[in-house]
Scaffold this active site. Structure first.
Site, mmCIF file in Angstrom:
data_model
loop_
_atom_site.group_PDB
_atom_site.id
_atom_site.type_symbol
_atom_site.label_atom_id
_atom_site.label_comp_id
_atom_site.label_asym_id
_atom_site.label_seq_id
_atom_site.Cartn_x
_atom_site.Cartn_y
_atom_site.Cartn_z
ATOM 1 N N HIS A 22 0.841 -1.128 -0.160
ATOM 2 C CA HIS A 22 -0.019 -0.059 -0.010
ATOM 3 C C HIS A 22 0.821 1.149 -0.102
ATOM 4 O O HIS A 22 1.521 1.835 1.040
ATOM 5 C CB HIS A 22 -1.014 -0.007 1.199
ATOM 6 N N HIS A 24 1.583 4.754 -2.317
ATOM 7 C CA HIS A 24 1.029 5.748 -3.464
ATOM 8 C C HIS A 24 2.234 6.390 -4.020
ATOM 9 O O HIS A 24 3.013 7.105 -3.297
ATOM 10 C CB HIS A 24 0.071 6.875 -3.039
ATOM 11 N N HIS A 202 -9.483 1.093 -1.454
ATOM 12 C CA HIS A 202 -9.608 1.744 -0.242
ATOM 13 C C HIS A 202 -10.939 1.472 0.350
ATOM 14 O O HIS A 202 -11.685 1.939 -0.255
ATOM 15 C CB HIS A 202 -9.174 3.183 -0.179
ATOM 16 N N GLU A 205 -11.428 3.222 6.115
ATOM 17 C CA GLU A 205 -10.417 4.345 6.467
ATOM 18 C C GLU A 205 -11.277 5.168 7.184
ATOM 19 O O GLU A 205 -11.330 5.360 8.320
ATOM 20 C CB GLU A 205 -9.282 4.839 5.585
ATOM 21 N N ASP A 284 1.645 7.062 2.100
ATOM 22 C CA ASP A 284 2.368 8.245 1.592
ATOM 23 C C ASP A 284 3.086 8.578 2.425
ATOM 24 O O ASP A 284 3.185 9.807 2.976
ATOM 25 C CB ASP A 284 1.038 9.479 1.512
#
Length: 353
Positions: A22, A24, A202, A205, A284
């Site tokens: 996971h 980005h 996703h 979350e 990220d």
């Protein structure tokens, strides 16, 4: 491993082979590189220098992060930009013993600025091929659709990706979760089936546990990205355990975006102890303060996990990956060898024992 000190466990985690599922790639754009690319491409940023930009990385929620994230993508214009961005991440992975990574990219964020799909793909795939030759790492690309945009916009992006379909591993779904349920993207995910791609999304979350059910039942995902809200639904927890549906949990991201106010409140350890297929990832990392090792160290300080729990987390990530069977076996062998060498000590390991 018993009575191990904090320092010893941190050494153990630093050298442990890792798998990241996971990530980005646009979220690895460090402030210094952002400014370098802005200068290269004549892009004017809203901040005077990298430090001022880094100070802006204080987010109230997912949307406040996304606003800055999409601003950062404006500096990515050429194949070389995408290549440099990816290679910087791959180099860091080599330093942190990340042996396999499946990276997401957001083509709509670039296509909308006039950047061609070929430009994006040439840069990313070129970096992946060079990283495999240089570092021996394996990797895959996940084309993620932006859920705050209409499904047709995502479908248009998928059609532009068709010439590259054999270079892409999976379809994903990211961006603003609240008010954007997964079921809106059924047609787009069906196109990915025609391309032979895996499915991830996703869910859970900031959105509710029902979004996880929806991603599973309507998008038929193989993996759930984040998924931490599953603990709000006992039937969902039982389902995830029974079918070992992987959850790609991102601890530091969850804290920085206010999903949890403190890492010690996170449900990761509970999910692991209940037998769910939990993995650890960085999401990220340029924005959230840590790549794989930093996430693992933060989790260790919060929960004091055992060596066997860390081996389980790593094995979960290997099993949850979309790597070929033979690559998974090789990764498991590397994991076993690393643990053996760690316990033998540097002298024995250096001697080739």
């Amino acid at each position: 491993m018993t009575n191990i000190s904090i320092d010893e466990m941190e050494q153990f985690l630093a050298q442990l082979p890792k798998v990241e599922l996971h990530l980005h790639i646009e979220g690895t754009l460090e402030p210094e590189m952002m400014f370098a690319l802005a200068e290269r491409n004549g892009v004017k940023l809203s901040y005077p220098d990298p430090e001022a930009l880094r100070r802006a990385y204080q987010f109230d929620n997912l949307q406040s992060f996304l606003d800055l994230y999409y601003q950062g993508t404006s500096v990515l214009k050429t194949s070389q930009d995408f290549y440099d961005l990816a290679m910087a991440y791959f180099s860091r992975c080599d330093q942190e013993h990340v042996l396999h990574y499946e990276i997401m990219f957001d083509p709509q964020a670039h296509l909308s600025r006039g950047v061609a799909m070929n430009t994006i793909m040439e840069g990313l795939t070129g970096a992946m091929e060079d990283a495999q030759r240089k570092y021996g790492a394996s990797s895959g690309l996940i084309l993620s659709l932006l859920r705050h945009l209409p499904e047709q916009d995502g479908i248009d992006a998928l059609l532009q990706a068709k010439p590259w379909q054999h270079k892409i591993l999976a379809i994903g779904l990211d961006s603003s979760e609240k008010g954007n349920p997964p079921g809106r993207f059924r047609k787009a995910f069906d196109i990915a089936d025609d391309y032979g791609w895996h499915r991830v999304a996703h869910a859970g979350e900031e959105g509710p546990a029902s979004y996880i059910w929806e991603a599973i039942r309507e998008l038929h995902v193989r993996r759930v990205d984040h998924g931490v809200r599953c603990s709000d639904d006992t039937k969902l927890m039982s389902y995830l355990k029974q079918y070992q549906v992987p959850l790609t949990v991102c601890p530091l991201s969850n804290v920085r975006l206010g999903v949890y106010s403190d890492l010690r409140q996170h449900n990761l350890k509970m999910l692991l102890e209940k037998g769910l297929c939990v993995t650890i990832n960085s999401d990220d990392p340029a924005y959230f303060g840590g790549y794989m090792t930093a996430n693992m160290l933060a989790v260790q300080r919060a929960f004091n996990l055992t060596e066997s729990q860390w081996l389980q987390l790593t094995a979960n990530a290997i099993n949850a990956s979309f790597a070929p069977v033979e690559r998974k076996q090789a990764l498991k062998q590397r994991l076993t060898a690393a643990v053996v060498n760690y316990h033998l000590g540097p002298t024995s390991a250096a001697a080739g024992v």
